[in-house]
Design an enzyme around this catalytic site. Structure first.
Site, mmCIF file in Angstrom:
data_model
loop_
_atom_site.group_PDB
_atom_site.id
_atom_site.type_symbol
_atom_site.label_atom_id
_atom_site.label_comp_id
_atom_site.label_asym_id
_atom_site.label_seq_id
_atom_site.Cartn_x
_atom_site.Cartn_y
_atom_site.Cartn_z
ATOM 1 N N TYR A 145 8.099 -13.652 5.311
ATOM 2 C CA TYR A 145 6.713 -14.024 5.627
ATOM 3 C C TYR A 145 6.079 -14.515 4.335
ATOM 4 O O TYR A 145 6.189 -13.865 3.293
ATOM 5 C CB TYR A 145 5.968 -12.796 6.175
ATOM 6 N N ASP A 240 8.754 -16.464 -3.704
ATOM 7 C CA ASP A 240 7.472 -15.898 -3.301
ATOM 8 C C ASP A 240 7.420 -14.473 -3.855
ATOM 9 O O ASP A 240 8.002 -13.545 -3.294
ATOM 10 C CB ASP A 240 7.364 -15.906 -1.770
ATOM 11 N N LYS A 268 -1.688 -10.383 -4.837
ATOM 12 C CA LYS A 268 -1.741 -8.911 -4.825
ATOM 13 C C LYS A 268 -2.055 -8.328 -6.212
ATOM 14 O O LYS A 268 -3.196 -8.347 -6.624
ATOM 15 C CB LYS A 268 -0.446 -8.341 -4.260
HETATM 16 N N1 HOZ Z 1 1.341 -9.703 3.921
HETATM 17 C C1 HOZ Z 1 1.030 -8.344 3.912
HETATM 18 C C2 HOZ Z 1 1.807 -7.594 4.927
HETATM 19 N N2 HOZ Z 1 3.174 -7.743 4.833
HETATM 20 C C3 HOZ Z 1 -0.391 -7.969 4.009
HETATM 21 C C4 HOZ Z 1 -1.360 -9.051 4.250
HETATM 22 C C5 HOZ Z 1 -1.752 -9.161 5.647
HETATM 23 O O1 HOZ Z 1 -0.996 -9.786 6.404
HETATM 24 O O2 HOZ Z 1 -2.805 -8.622 5.975
#
Ligand code: HOZ
Length: 432
Positions: A145, A240, A268
Site C-alpha cells: 500500500y 516507499d 510518518k
Molecule cells: N497507511 C497506514 C496504515 N497502514 C495508516 C494511514 C491510514 O491509512 O490511515
C-alpha cells in the site's frame, strides 16, 4: 467490560457526518467488531480515551511516535515556534535545515522535496519517474500500500484489503492498465512482467519491508535482485520508506539491507506526528522537479514551518541518540519471543513476522511471505484476539493486515505485561 459510553456517543455523532464515522478507514473497527475508541490524549507509551481508559499503544499513530507520545524534545520545539505564525507560503530557514538533515541521514537521498503526507510523496515520486523515463507503466507488489493515489489502489493492502476493496471503484481503467502487479518476494514474476512490458516500465515501487499486509520482510536477495533489474532495464527503483524510514535503522530499510533505491518516499516519523511527507533521491532525477525541471508538483503547506520544527527535532534527536534503536529492538524482540514461546508451547496455528520494531502476529501457521499467504489468516480469530487485548488495555491495529509499531517509551515491565496479556488472549481465542 470497560465503560466506553462517551466513545460510543461520539461514534454515533461521527457516523452521521463523517463517512463510516472515521477520517481514515484503518481507524474503523469494522474488521474486528465493535466501534472505534475515541482518544483524548496520550503520553509516552499510553493512549487515554474519552472515557478515561488507558491503553499501551502499539499503533503509535501508525508509526510516527517512535519516541512515544508527546515526546518533550518534539513538544518543546513546536512550542518555541508557535508565535512566529503557522505558515508563510514563502521559503524558510527550517526547510533548508530539514533537507540538509534528511540528505545527511538517508543513504540514497541527494536532493529532497517536502510534501504533506506519504500519499503525496508516492504520487509525486511516480509522476517524477514517468517524467524522467518517458515511460508510463509501473510495477507494484500485491498487498503493498502506497497511500491512496489512483495508481496504487490495485491489489492494495492496509485499509483497502481490510475493508474489502483492494481494487477501488473510481480508479479508471486507463490508470489501472498502467499499474502492473506481481507477488511480493517473487523475483521471477518481476522478470516476467518486465519482459512482457519491455521499455514500457517507468518505475518499480516497493515497501522494502511491507507493513501493509501485516509485517512481511524481503527474502534474502529480493531487494538486490530488484536493483539489478532496474539498472539493466533503465527503470527507476522507488523505496516507499514511509513506514520503514528512520525506524528500521536511522537510514531506514535501505541502510539495513544495503540496497540503494533511485527515489525514496518518506512520511510518518519525519514529521514527529505532524502531517509531513517527502520524496528524494538522485540529483539527476530530482532536478527534473519544478521549478528546476518540468515535472510539476506543488503545495501551499509543503515545508510548513511548525511541521518542520517538529520534524527537525525528531530527526535530530534520533541522529544523536542511537540507543533509541537498541531500545526498540530489545523491547520488540522480548515481546515477540515471549508470545512465540507460548505459541510453540501450545502448538497454536499462529506465526510472527518481525523486523526491528515492526511486527505482526498472524493467525495462520503458514510462513507469511506475500499477500496470498497473509490472506490464509483466520480473521475471526484475529478479531477475537484484538478485542481481548483491548479489554486488557493493549491497543493494537484493528486489522490483521497491518504492522504494529513499538515505541522507545515502553519499559521492560510494560513489555512483560503485554506478553502476559497476549498469552491470556490467545488462551481465550483458542480456549486452551
Ligand atoms: N497507511 C497506514 C496504515 N497502514 C495508516 C494511514 C491510514 O491509512 O490511515
Amino acid at each position: 467490560m470497560r465503560n466506553r459510553a462517551i466513545s460510543e456517543e461520539l461514534f454515533k455523532r461521527a457516523s452521521a457526518v463523517i463517512p463510516g464515522g472515521v477520517n481514515s478507514p484503518v481507524r474503523a473497527f469494522k474488521a474486528v467488531g465493535g466501534n472505534p475508541v475515541f482518544m483524548k490524549s496520550a503520553k509516552g507509551p499510553y493512549l487515554i480515551d474519552e472515557d478515561g481508559n488507558q491503553y499501551l499503544d502499539f499503533i503509535n499513530s501508525w508509526g510516527p511516535m517512535i519516541l512515544g507520545h508527546a515526546a518533550p524534545v518534539v513538544v518543546e520545539a513546536v512550542q518555541k515556534v508557535l508565535n512566529d505564525s503557522f505558515s508563510f507560503g514563502a521559503p524558510t530557514r527550517r526547510e533548508v535545515e530539514m533537507a540538509e538533515l534528511i540528505v545527511s541521514i538517508v543513504p540514497s537521498v541527494e536532493v529532497v522535496r517536502m510534501v504533506n503526507s506519504g500519499t503525496e510523496a508516492t504520487m509525486s515520486a511516480v509522476r517524477l519517474a514517468r517524467g524522467y523515463t518517458g515511460k508510463d507503466k509501473i510495477i507494484k507488489f500485491e498487498g503493498c500500500y502506497h497511500g491512496h493515489g489512483d495508481s496504487f489502489l490495485i491489489a492494495a493492502g492496509s485499509g483497502a484489503i481490510t475493508h474489502g476493496a483492494p481494487d477501488s471503484p473510481g480508479v479508471t481503467q486507463g490508470v489501472a492498465n498502467d499499474t502492473l502487479t506481481v507477488a511480493y518476494n517473487d523475483l521471477s514474476a518481476v522478470e516476467q512482467s518486465v519482459l512482457e512490458n519491455k521499455n514500457k516500465i517507468a518505475a518499480i515501487i516497493i515497501e522494502p519491508v511491507v507493513g501493509n499486509m501485516g509485517c512481511v520482510p524481503p527474502s534474502p536477495g529480493f531487494l538486490e535482485g530488484l536493483r539489478k533489474i532496474c539498472d539493466r532495464e533503465g527503470i527507476v527503483l522507488i523505496f516507499d520508506e514511509v513506514m520503514t524510514g528512520f525506524r528500521l535503522s536511522l537510514g531506514g530499510a535501505q541502510e539495513l539491507y544495503g540496497v540503494r533505491p533511485d527515489l525514496t518516499t518518506m512520511g510518518k516519523i519525519i514529521g514527529g506526528g505532524m502531517p509531513v511527507g517527502a520524496y528524494g533521491g538522485k540529483k539527476e532525477i530530482m532536478q527534473q522537479v519544478a521549478p528546476a525541471g518540468k515535472v510539476y508538483q506543488a503545495g501551499t503547506l509543503s515545508g510548513n514551518p511548525i511541521a518542520m520544527a517538529a520534524g527537525i527535532a525528531m530527526l535530530t534527536h534520533l541522529k544523536n541518540t542511537p540507543s533509541v534503536y537498541q531500545t526498540i529492538e530489545k523491547t520488540s524482540a522480548d515481546i515477540c519471543e515471549g508470545i512465540l514461546g507460548y505459541i510453540k508451547e501450545k502448538n497454536l496455528p499462529c506465526s510472527i513476522n518481525r523486523v526491528g520494531s515492526m511486527w505482526t502476529l498472524f493467525f495462520t501457521d503458514q510462513p507469511v511471505i506475500d499477500f496470498n499467504t497473509a490472506k490464509t489468516s483466520d480473521l475471526a480469530k484475529f478479531g477475537q484476539f484484538f478485542r481481548s487485548m483491548l479489554e486488557r488495555g493493549v491497543y493494537l491495529a484493528p486489522s490483521q493486515y497491518e504492522s504494529l509499531f513499538v515505541s522507545a517509551a515502553i519499559t521492560q515491565e510494560q513489555a512483560a505485561q503485554v506478553v502476559q496479556a497476549a498469552k491470556a488472549s490467545l488462551e481465550e481465542v483458542f480456549q486452551k
